[in-house]
Design a protein around this motif. Structure first.
Motif, PDB file in Angstrom:
ATOM      1  N   TYR A 199       3.173   5.618   5.953  1.00  0.00           N
ATOM      2  CA  TYR A 199       2.057   5.658   5.002  1.00  0.00           C
ATOM      3  C   TYR A 199       1.502   7.075   4.926  1.00  0.00           C
ATOM      4  N   PRO A 200       1.443   7.662   3.733  1.00  0.00           N
ATOM      5  CA  PRO A 200       1.134   9.088   3.618  1.00  0.00           C
ATOM      6  C   PRO A 200      -0.350   9.451   3.697  1.00  0.00           C
ATOM      7  N   LYS A 201      -1.224   8.459   3.688  1.00  0.00           N
ATOM      8  CA  LYS A 201      -2.657   8.728   3.719  1.00  0.00           C
ATOM      9  C   LYS A 201      -3.243   8.341   5.078  1.00  0.00           C
ATOM     10  N   LYS A 202      -4.551   8.570   5.223  1.00  0.00           N
ATOM     11  CA  LYS A 202      -5.228   8.188   6.459  1.00  0.00           C
ATOM     12  C   LYS A 202      -5.218   6.666   6.590  1.00  0.00           C
ATOM     13  N   ILE A 203      -4.800   6.198   7.742  1.00  0.00           N
ATOM     14  CA  ILE A 203      -4.732   4.751   7.979  1.00  0.00           C
ATOM     15  C   ILE A 203      -6.143   4.203   8.188  1.00  0.00           C
ATOM     16  N   PRO A 204      -6.501   3.114   7.495  1.00  0.00           N
ATOM     17  CA  PRO A 204      -7.851   2.571   7.631  1.00  0.00           C
ATOM     18  C   PRO A 204      -8.140   2.105   9.059  1.00  0.00           C
ATOM     19  N   THR A 205      -9.322   2.400   9.518  1.00  0.00           N
ATOM     20  CA  THR A 205      -9.720   2.025  10.874  1.00  0.00           C
ATOM     21  C   THR A 205     -10.250   0.588  10.887  1.00  0.00           C
ATOM     22  N   LEU A 206     -10.356   0.041  12.080  1.00  0.00           N
ATOM     23  CA  LEU A 206     -10.929  -1.295  12.234  1.00  0.00           C
ATOM     24  C   LEU A 206     -12.379  -1.289  11.756  1.00  0.00           C
ATOM     25  N   GLN A 214       3.464   5.865  -3.057  1.00  0.00           N
ATOM     26  CA  GLN A 214       4.719   6.539  -3.391  1.00  0.00           C
ATOM     27  C   GLN A 214       5.017   6.536  -4.885  1.00  0.00           C
ATOM     28  N   LYS A 215       4.676   5.414  -5.570  1.00  0.00           N
ATOM     29  CA  LYS A 215       5.120   5.256  -6.962  1.00  0.00           C
ATOM     30  C   LYS A 215       3.990   5.065  -7.968  1.00  0.00           C
ATOM     31  N   GLY A 216       2.756   4.953  -7.507  1.00  0.00           N
ATOM     32  CA  GLY A 216       1.643   4.804  -8.439  1.00  0.00           C
ATOM     33  C   GLY A 216       1.357   3.365  -8.810  1.00  0.00           C
ATOM     34  N   ASP A 217       0.666   3.199  -9.928  1.00  0.00           N
ATOM     35  CA  ASP A 217       0.163   1.893 -10.333  1.00  0.00           C
ATOM     36  C   ASP A 217       1.254   0.839 -10.468  1.00  0.00           C
ATOM     37  N   TYR A 218       0.848  -0.388 -10.156  1.00  0.00           N
ATOM     38  CA  TYR A 218       1.669  -1.549 -10.489  1.00  0.00           C
ATOM     39  C   TYR A 218       1.439  -1.886 -11.967  1.00  0.00           C
ATOM     40  N   GLU A 219       2.146  -2.893 -12.471  1.00  0.00           N
ATOM     41  CA  GLU A 219       1.898  -3.339 -13.841  1.00  0.00           C
ATOM     42  C   GLU A 219       0.433  -3.723 -14.014  1.00  0.00           C
ATOM     43  N   ASN A 220      -0.032  -3.633 -15.243  1.00  0.00           N
ATOM     44  CA  ASN A 220      -1.438  -3.863 -15.534  1.00  0.00           C
ATOM     45  C   ASN A 220      -1.915  -5.237 -15.078  1.00  0.00           C
ATOM     46  N   SER A 221      -1.051  -6.243 -15.188  1.00  0.00           N
ATOM     47  CA  SER A 221      -1.442  -7.600 -14.793  1.00  0.00           C
ATOM     48  C   SER A 221      -1.797  -7.684 -13.317  1.00  0.00           C
ATOM     49  N   LEU A 222      -1.247  -6.778 -12.510  1.00  0.00           N
ATOM     50  CA  LEU A 222      -1.547  -6.750 -11.077  1.00  0.00           C
ATOM     51  C   LEU A 222      -2.695  -5.795 -10.739  1.00  0.00           C
ATOM     52  N   MET A 223      -3.015  -4.907 -11.658  1.00  0.00           N
ATOM     53  CA  MET A 223      -4.059  -3.920 -11.398  1.00  0.00           C
ATOM     54  C   MET A 223      -5.433  -4.384 -11.868  1.00  0.00           C
ATOM     55  N   ASP A 241      -4.300  -4.566  13.877  1.00  0.00           N
ATOM     56  CA  ASP A 241      -3.256  -4.000  14.756  1.00  0.00           C
ATOM     57  C   ASP A 241      -1.890  -4.051  14.070  1.00  0.00           C
ATOM     58  N   ASN A 242      -1.592  -5.177  13.431  1.00  0.00           N
ATOM     59  CA  ASN A 242      -0.309  -5.323  12.746  1.00  0.00           C
ATOM     60  C   ASN A 242      -0.242  -4.471  11.487  1.00  0.00           C
ATOM     61  N   LEU A 243      -1.346  -4.349  10.800  1.00  0.00           N
ATOM     62  CA  LEU A 243      -1.398  -3.487   9.614  1.00  0.00           C
ATOM     63  C   LEU A 243      -1.089  -2.048   9.989  1.00  0.00           C
ATOM     64  N   VAL A 244      -1.732  -1.553  11.025  1.00  0.00           N
ATOM     65  CA  VAL A 244      -1.524  -0.172  11.483  1.00  0.00           C
ATOM     66  C   VAL A 244      -0.066   0.030  11.909  1.00  0.00           C
ATOM     67  N   GLU A 245       0.471  -0.923  12.660  1.00  0.00           N
ATOM     68  CA  GLU A 245       1.856  -0.816  13.123  1.00  0.00           C
ATOM     69  C   GLU A 245       2.831  -0.673  11.947  1.00  0.00           C
ATOM     70  N   ASN A 246       2.615  -1.462  10.908  1.00  0.00           N
ATOM     71  CA  ASN A 246       3.534  -1.432   9.777  1.00  0.00           C
ATOM     72  C   ASN A 246       3.302  -0.238   8.862  1.00  0.00           C
ATOM     73  N   LEU A 247       2.076   0.199   8.726  1.00  0.00           N
ATOM     74  CA  LEU A 247       1.811   1.415   7.945  1.00  0.00           C
ATOM     75  C   LEU A 247       2.485   2.617   8.596  1.00  0.00           C
ATOM     76  N   ALA A 303       0.833  -1.206   0.000  1.00  0.00           N
ATOM     77  CA  ALA A 303       0.000   0.000   0.000  1.00  0.00           C
ATOM     78  C   ALA A 303       0.868   1.256   0.000  1.00  0.00           C
ATOM     79  N   VAL A 304       1.940   1.225   0.769  1.00  0.00           N
ATOM     80  CA  VAL A 304       2.873   2.360   0.822  1.00  0.00           C
ATOM     81  C   VAL A 304       3.532   2.560  -0.539  1.00  0.00           C
TER      82      VAL A 304
END
Length: 433
Positions: free
Chosen positions: A349-356, A198-207, A338-344, A193-194
């Motif tokens: 992570y430059p945006k609002k962190i998603p809440t539970l 930071q860098k925008g879209d992944y390759e089309n096959s992943l998007m 909890d682990n997602l928030v810790e790592n973001l 997510a980070v």
């Protein structure tokens, strides 16, 4: 309802073998899997490599362990510059035999996608964590053969000699092992997510979802016979009958549902999902006392940029043991968050962190993934080893396919899980169309 694609590496008796003396007991081992083609890989992977003393290829796994690929183990003994020897092993996967299996693999774009994940993004993600002082390993080392064999393949380090093993899929994971998977999953989701911000879209096959509008016709053709058997089997046991009234309208729109929930919504919180997260695609290393020390994910063929709900439903409804699967679901979701928030936070992570709360709302929004899991991968996980278990037999309308599909959905172990899982899904509102 789609089948798993596992690359289980620690299993049963090999069925084919090719040794360095040129003899093979069967012809399934492709000719390009030879000592000469692996020379450059050995030179890359083994410091002080001098020469190869022994080269052996064996097909691994049995029925019900690998679906979207043929898995081979390459075992070598090499001599080093100082005259000592070293055993080196690799896992290599190739396209499955059979028209239906090959068609599904092609439709999903599995091999190019997995090559992209192992060859580029997993290493990039690990380096991102390293830059903030944290060591994380998302998968085995990835290699490319110097000479292109002209077929799709993925070549990886064999981590089983390091002590990594799968658990018995029919038994399921305990709380400790389940949480260890959720922890590394949260790390994968956070860093992906980070990177996107930071860098925008992944390759089309992943998007793009593999279940897009362009796949409607083939998806419908493959799902029709499977759904017919599923409904027939559900009508023969008490729990299935009770919930058929709610499930049948959803099954009638299965293709539409896959296309609908597969669409990428950039207003959601999205991540690179593993996409096929079940017990055979997870390996654990334990110490001499049997305590788990490390968890690693394998098989990134179904990875894509999507809501994390895809992985959460797929893993939590397929892989924990029955006694904790429903009972601890909310606890597991909170642990993941909890682990997602810790790592973001760690990765800025430059945006609002998603809440539970937001995560729980997304579970409801994309609840079709719970139905797809309960009527697809869960049945495959709980089936005993079966030589008829193949990608083709998931969808074929011949007698062998019908027999296998009937085994899937009439398996007493599967019915026992449905007795617990379906009432819970109904209570949660996941069965409401």
């Amino acid at each position: 309802m789609a089948p798993p694609t596992a690359e289980k590496t620690e299993t049963s008796k090999p069925t084919t073998e090719l040794s360095s003396n040129g003899n093979s007991n069967l012809s399934k081992v492709p000719g390009w899997m030879n000592e000469e083609n692996f020379q450059s890989v050995l030179e890359e992977s083994v410091p002080e490599y001098r020469k190869t003393l022994n080269f052996e290829v064996k097909e691994t796994g049995g029925g019900g362990e690998n679906y979207a690929s043929v898995m081979m183990r390459v075992k070598t003994k090499v001599e080093l510059q100082d005259g000592s020897t070293k055993d080196v092993a690799f896992m290599i996967k190739t396209v499955p035999e059979g028209e239906q299996g090959a068609a599904m693999v092609t439709m999903l774009g599995l091999f190019p996608k997995e090559t992209l994940m192992y060859g580029k993004y997993l290493r990039e993600f690990e380096e991102t964590y390293r830059s903030v002082g944290k060591e994380v390993t998302f998968g085995p080392k990835f290699y490319k053969l110097k000479n292109d064999p002209g077929v799709e393949y993925v070549l990886l380090e064999d981590i089983s000699p390091k002590g990594f093993k799968n658990v018995k899929r029919q038994d399921g994971l305990d709380t400790d092992h389940t949480k260890s998977v959720l922890k590394i999953l949260a790390q994968l989701h956070a860093v992906s997510a980070v990177r996107f911000k930071q860098k925008g879209d992944y390759e089309n096959s992943l998007m793009v979802s593999p279940f897009g509008e362009e796949s409607r016709e083939s998806l419908e053709a493959m799902m029709k016979p499977l759904l017919k058997i599923l409904l027939k089997c559900f009508s023969k046991h008490k729990t299935g009958i009770k919930y058929l009234a709610k499930l049948k309208p959803i099954f009638d729109k299965t293709t539409e549902k896959y296309i609908e929930v597969g669409k990428l919504n950039l207003d959601d919180f999205n991540v690179i999902v593993h996409g096929d997260l079940w017990t055979n695609n997870i390996m654990f290393r334990h110490n001499d006392e049997g305590k788990r020390e490390e968890t690693i994910l394998i098989d990134y063929q179904m990875s894509r940029f999507a809501t994390p709900v895809v992985d959460l439903f797929y893993f939590l409804l397929s892989s924990p043991s029955l006694d904790i699967k429903v009972e601890c679901f909310d606890e597991f979701i909170q642990y993941y968050h909890d682990n997602l928030v810790e790592n973001l936070k760690l990765l800025n992570y430059p945006k609002k962190i998603p809440t539970l709360k937001q995560l729980r709302m997304d579970l409801m929004k994309y609840s079709f993934w719970s139905i797809a899991t309960a009527t697809g991968i869960l049945a495959a996980v709980l089936l005993d080893p079966n030589e008829n278990a193949s990608m083709n037999n998931f969808f074929d309308e011949n007698q062998e396919g019908i027999d296998f599909q009937t085994q899937l959905y009439s398996n007493p172990r599967y019915v026992k899980h449905l007795d617990i899982v379906l009432p819970w899904m109904d209570k949660m509102g996941f069965l409401d169309d």
